[in-house]
Design a protein around this motif. Structure first.
Motif, mmCIF file in Angstrom:
data_model
loop_
_atom_site.group_PDB
_atom_site.id
_atom_site.type_symbol
_atom_site.label_atom_id
_atom_site.label_comp_id
_atom_site.label_asym_id
_atom_site.label_seq_id
_atom_site.Cartn_x
_atom_site.Cartn_y
_atom_site.Cartn_z
ATOM 1 N N GLU A 6 -6.160 -0.247 9.374
ATOM 2 C CA GLU A 6 -4.741 0.126 9.386
ATOM 3 C C GLU A 6 -4.046 -0.161 8.056
ATOM 4 O O GLU A 6 -2.936 0.290 7.830
ATOM 5 N N ASP A 7 -4.679 -0.938 7.191
ATOM 6 C CA ASP A 7 -4.070 -1.292 5.912
ATOM 7 C C ASP A 7 -5.178 -1.467 4.878
ATOM 8 O O ASP A 7 -5.504 -2.574 4.485
ATOM 9 N N SER B 144 -4.831 4.325 5.973
ATOM 10 C CA SER B 144 -5.460 3.842 7.199
ATOM 11 C C SER B 144 -6.553 4.833 7.584
ATOM 12 O O SER B 144 -6.520 5.994 7.196
ATOM 13 N N CYS B 145 -7.537 4.348 8.341
ATOM 14 C CA CYS B 145 -8.706 5.159 8.652
ATOM 15 C C CYS B 145 -9.210 4.800 10.042
ATOM 16 O O CYS B 145 -9.045 3.672 10.512
ATOM 17 N N ASP C 34 -9.640 -4.015 7.471
ATOM 18 C CA ASP C 34 -8.512 -3.617 8.310
ATOM 19 C C ASP C 34 -8.290 -2.110 8.156
ATOM 20 O O ASP C 34 -7.748 -1.662 7.148
ATOM 21 N N THR D 150 0.527 4.072 2.350
ATOM 22 C CA THR D 150 -0.397 3.148 2.995
ATOM 23 C C THR D 150 -1.584 3.943 3.501
ATOM 24 O O THR D 150 -1.416 4.999 4.105
#
Length: 129
Positions: A98-99, A38-39, A96, A36
């Motif tokens: 996180e995803d 995320s940034c 998003d 996954t």
């Protein structure tokens, strides 16, 4: 700054087609469950895609049982209007952090002249921030 291999991000599946087909097949990246992205919000992110294992002037998939090649193209949009050139950095926007889902789409024009087989390629995805 050295690169670090993180694993497999996803796959593009063009499906199964008759060897005499002259259809155009397309696919969108299907992210694997094991990785996954995320940034941090506000960070500028870019991605670049290599030429693949069998690339030359174009990206190619190779048959598992022979040296037969099948050319394909990668795009940044579902309309297939923004082709991604080899090792060119493209900015990535995300809603998003996180995803994140990377916009990678593919298209192959079947020539109707390839022997039946499974054709595949592996492309290195490089993320920069």
């Amino acid at each position: 700054m050295g690169g670090e291999a993180l694993g497999r991000y996803g796959s593009l599946d063009f499906g199964t087609h008759p060897s005499l087909s002259t259809d155009t097949a397309s696919a969108a990246i299907a992210a694997d469950a094991g990785l996954t992205l995320s940034c941090t919000p506000g960070v500028t992110l870019s991605m670049a895609l290599g030429g693949g294992q069998h690339g030359s002037a174009t990206r190619n998939m190779q048959a598992s049982g022979s040296n037969d090649l099948l050319a394909y193209r990668l795009y940044r949009d579902a309309a297939f209007s923004n082709e991604m050139q080899v090792d060119q950095a493209y900015s990535v926007s995300f809603a998003d952090p996180e995803d994140m889902v990377l916009p990678i789409y593919a298209r192959v024009v079947l020539g109707g002249d390839k022997p039946p087989d499974t054709y595949s390629d592996t492309v290195v995805l490089t993320l920069s921030w």
